[in-house]
Each structure stands twice: as C-alpha cells, then as structure tokens.
Design a protein around this motif. Structure first.
Motif, PDB file in Angstrom:
ATOM      1  N   ASP A 178       0.838  -1.007  -0.028  1.00 39.84           N
ATOM      2  CA  ASP A 178      -0.168   0.122   0.025  1.00 39.84           C
ATOM      3  C   ASP A 178       0.879   1.329   0.020  1.00 39.84           C
ATOM      4  N   VAL A 179       2.224   1.404  -0.139  1.00 37.87           N
ATOM      5  CA  VAL A 179       3.132   2.476   0.059  1.00 37.87           C
ATOM      6  C   VAL A 179       2.762   3.275  -1.263  1.00 37.87           C
ATOM      7  N   ASP A 180       2.677   4.719  -0.815  1.00 38.20           N
ATOM      8  CA  ASP A 180       2.316   5.700  -1.912  1.00 38.20           C
ATOM      9  C   ASP A 180       3.685   6.072  -2.286  1.00 38.20           C
ATOM     10  N   SER A 181       3.951   5.828  -3.652  1.00 36.12           N
ATOM     11  CA  SER A 181       5.200   6.118  -4.227  1.00 36.12           C
ATOM     12  C   SER A 181       5.257   7.571  -4.421  1.00 36.12           C
ATOM     13  N   SER A 182       4.516   8.527  -4.130  1.00 36.91           N
ATOM     14  CA  SER A 182       4.563   9.996  -4.253  1.00 36.91           C
ATOM     15  C   SER A 182       5.004  10.579  -2.804  1.00 36.91           C
ATOM     16  N   ASP A 183       4.965   9.822  -1.756  1.00 33.53           N
ATOM     17  CA  ASP A 183       5.262  10.016  -0.394  1.00 33.53           C
ATOM     18  C   ASP A 183       6.551   9.687  -0.022  1.00 33.53           C
ATOM     19  N   GLU A 184       7.584  10.327  -0.059  1.00 34.58           N
ATOM     20  CA  GLU A 184       9.100   9.989   0.095  1.00 34.58           C
ATOM     21  C   GLU A 184       9.302   9.356   1.544  1.00 34.58           C
ATOM     22  N   ALA A 185       8.739   9.802   2.360  1.00 34.45           N
ATOM     23  CA  ALA A 185       8.707   9.709   3.889  1.00 34.45           C
ATOM     24  C   ALA A 185       7.873   8.388   4.090  1.00 34.45           C
ATOM     25  N   ALA A 186       6.960   7.988   3.414  1.00 31.15           N
ATOM     26  CA  ALA A 186       6.194   6.844   3.561  1.00 31.15           C
ATOM     27  C   ALA A 186       7.092   5.659   2.905  1.00 31.15           C
ATOM     28  N   VAL A 187       7.479   5.937   1.983  1.00 29.73           N
ATOM     29  CA  VAL A 187       8.481   4.810   1.275  1.00 29.73           C
ATOM     30  C   VAL A 187       9.682   4.527   1.965  1.00 29.73           C
ATOM     31  N   ALA A 188      10.169   5.693   2.743  1.00 34.08           N
ATOM     32  CA  ALA A 188      11.553   5.184   3.745  1.00 34.08           C
ATOM     33  C   ALA A 188      11.022   4.727   4.833  1.00 34.08           C
ATOM     34  N   ALA A 189       9.892   4.995   5.225  1.00 28.40           N
ATOM     35  CA  ALA A 189       9.297   4.198   6.572  1.00 28.40           C
ATOM     36  C   ALA A 189       9.157   2.601   6.192  1.00 28.40           C
ATOM     37  N   ALA A 190       8.444   2.335   5.123  1.00 32.36           N
ATOM     38  CA  ALA A 190       8.227   1.172   4.477  1.00 32.36           C
ATOM     39  C   ALA A 190       9.688   0.284   4.413  1.00 32.36           C
ATOM     40  N   ARG A 191      10.478   0.917   3.661  1.00 31.97           N
ATOM     41  CA  ARG A 191      11.886   0.307   3.538  1.00 31.97           C
ATOM     42  C   ARG A 191      12.546  -0.011   4.915  1.00 31.97           C
ATOM     43  N   ALA A 192      12.459   1.045   6.014  1.00 33.19           N
ATOM     44  CA  ALA A 192      12.995   0.677   7.357  1.00 33.19           C
ATOM     45  C   ALA A 192      12.045  -0.434   8.092  1.00 33.19           C
TER      46      ALA A 192
ATOM     47  N   ALA B  72       6.738 -11.651  -2.861  1.00 30.28           N
ATOM     48  CA  ALA B  72       7.423 -10.843  -4.084  1.00 30.28           C
ATOM     49  C   ALA B  72       6.667  -9.804  -4.595  1.00 30.28           C
ATOM     50  N   VAL B  73       5.241  -9.829  -4.280  1.00 29.33           N
ATOM     51  CA  VAL B  73       4.457  -8.734  -4.961  1.00 29.33           C
ATOM     52  C   VAL B  73       4.701  -7.612  -3.879  1.00 29.33           C
ATOM     53  N   ALA B  74       4.615  -7.840  -2.735  1.00 28.33           N
ATOM     54  CA  ALA B  74       4.754  -6.715  -1.574  1.00 28.33           C
ATOM     55  C   ALA B  74       6.283  -5.974  -1.858  1.00 28.33           C
ATOM     56  N   PHE B  75       7.023  -7.115  -2.036  1.00 28.18           N
ATOM     57  CA  PHE B  75       8.694  -6.375  -2.009  1.00 28.18           C
ATOM     58  C   PHE B  75       8.648  -5.655  -3.312  1.00 28.18           C
ATOM     59  N   GLN B  76       7.965  -5.928  -4.536  1.00 27.49           N
ATOM     60  CA  GLN B  76       8.340  -5.331  -5.770  1.00 27.49           C
ATOM     61  C   GLN B  76       7.675  -3.990  -5.946  1.00 27.49           C
ATOM     62  N   SER B  77       6.411  -3.970  -4.999  1.00 26.75           N
ATOM     63  CA  SER B  77       5.839  -2.655  -4.696  1.00 26.75           C
ATOM     64  C   SER B  77       6.662  -1.418  -3.999  1.00 26.75           C
ATOM     65  N   LEU B  78       7.699  -2.268  -3.002  1.00 27.48           N
ATOM     66  CA  LEU B  78       8.394  -1.588  -2.190  1.00 27.48           C
ATOM     67  C   LEU B  78       9.555  -0.986  -3.252  1.00 27.48           C
ATOM     68  N   THR B  79      10.110  -1.768  -4.048  1.00 32.17           N
ATOM     69  CA  THR B  79      11.140  -1.543  -5.050  1.00 32.17           C
ATOM     70  C   THR B  79      10.557  -0.349  -6.221  1.00 32.17           C
ATOM     71  N   ASP B  80       9.480  -0.760  -6.577  1.00 38.49           N
ATOM     72  CA  ASP B  80       8.884   0.177  -7.816  1.00 38.49           C
ATOM     73  C   ASP B  80       8.691   1.703  -7.089  1.00 38.49           C
TER      74      ASP B  80
ATOM     75  N   ALA C 256      10.308   5.078  -7.980  1.00 45.12           N
ATOM     76  CA  ALA C 256       9.591   6.351  -8.347  1.00 45.12           C
ATOM     77  C   ALA C 256      10.325   7.465  -7.592  1.00 45.12           C
ATOM     78  N   VAL C 257      10.537   7.238  -6.498  1.00 44.21           N
ATOM     79  CA  VAL C 257      10.973   8.472  -5.686  1.00 44.21           C
ATOM     80  C   VAL C 257      12.206   8.808  -6.168  1.00 44.21           C
ATOM     81  N   GLU C 258      13.362   7.976  -6.511  1.00 43.89           N
ATOM     82  CA  GLU C 258      14.522   8.359  -7.322  1.00 43.89           C
ATOM     83  C   GLU C 258      14.318   9.077  -8.478  1.00 43.89           C
TER      84      GLU C 258
END
Length: 160
Positions: A25-39, A54-62, A66-68
C-alpha cells in the motif's frame, strides 16, 4: 493468515504480514512513507523477510524507483544550463540563462531556480551558477563569455 512456518514464531509472522501489507500500500509519491516502508522491511529478520511475498517487495522497490526518478528530475544538476554570451559594452549586462530539466521542461527563473554570476561588465570568461528553488534542488555551473568589442582595439589607438 499463513500457516506456522518453521523458524519463525507467530509474532514474527504477524509482523511480516503487517510489513507486507504496508509495502503493497505504500504511496510512491510520498518519500517519507516509502522510507518508512523500507525501514520496516529492513528491521525484519531473515526468516520474517522470507514470509514477505514477492508482490509486496516489488511494490516497495517500484516505489523506491519512483522516488528516485522524482529526485533526479528535481535536481538541477541533471538538467541543461545554457548561458547566452555577451559582447563588451562598458556597461553592466545580464546574460540570459535557460535551464531545461532532465525531462525537457523549461524551468522558470525565480520560481524554479536562481542565478548568480550572470551580470558582468568586463570582457572575459565567468562562471554562472544556477541553484534550484521551490520544487527543484541542486546546483549546476555554466560558462559565460563576454567577448571584447570588435572596435575596442581601434578605440584604444585613437584615444592615445
């Protein structure tokens, strides 16, 4: 809920499932949310990470990609800076600076970037620095050339 897996307790399994849901569910337009999910993912031990699908992990890497991409687009250093040359007039002149983002968007001076070093009086070569502002970051330098006037030599000889 998944069945009990050897090497992982119910608490770790529940945590892995919560993290997997967060990754999906991570919002790729929210850099802080992506960082929190990675942490959250990085805090899991190896056995719990193995339970994240794998789907969940792929969502994180995608989302991280997007953030980068957004960061790269916003960095002035990844764009193109063009400085129009000037010819010596004896008076202060301001060179026109154009900044194009990585994706080809023409940026607006004062809104997207500031410029220093583009106002010169004497002939010579100068460094102009562009600094991102607003939604843009970073800096990039370009060269400004103020050419000597063609009749400058004649003027010097006749005034002696």
């Amino acid at each position: 809920m998944r069945p009990f897996t050897t090497g992982i307790g119910n608490l770790e399994l529940a945590e892995a499932e919560l993290v997997a849901a967060q990754l999906k569910d991570v919002d790729s337009s929210d850099e802080a949310a992506v960082a929190a999910a990675r942490a959250a993912y990085d805090k899991l031990d190896a056995a719990a990470k193995a339970q994240v699908d794998a789907v969940a992990f792929q969502s994180l890497t995608d989302a991280e990609k997007a953030v980068e991409a957004v960061k790269a687009e916003a960095d002035i250093a990844n764009g193109t800076v063009t400085v129009a040359g000037l010819t010596y007039t004896g008076k202060a002149q301001t060179a026109k600076v154009t900044v194009i983002s990585k994706s080809g968007k023409t940026l607006e001076a004062g809104t997207d970037y500031t410029v220093s070093g583009n106002k010169q009086t004497k002939a010579g070569t100068y460094t102009v620095e562009v600094t991102g502002t607003g939604a843009y970051t970073g800096t990039k330098s370009a060269e400004l050339t103020v050419k000597a006037a063609k009749n400058a030599a004649k003027a010097a000889k006749t005034s002696v």
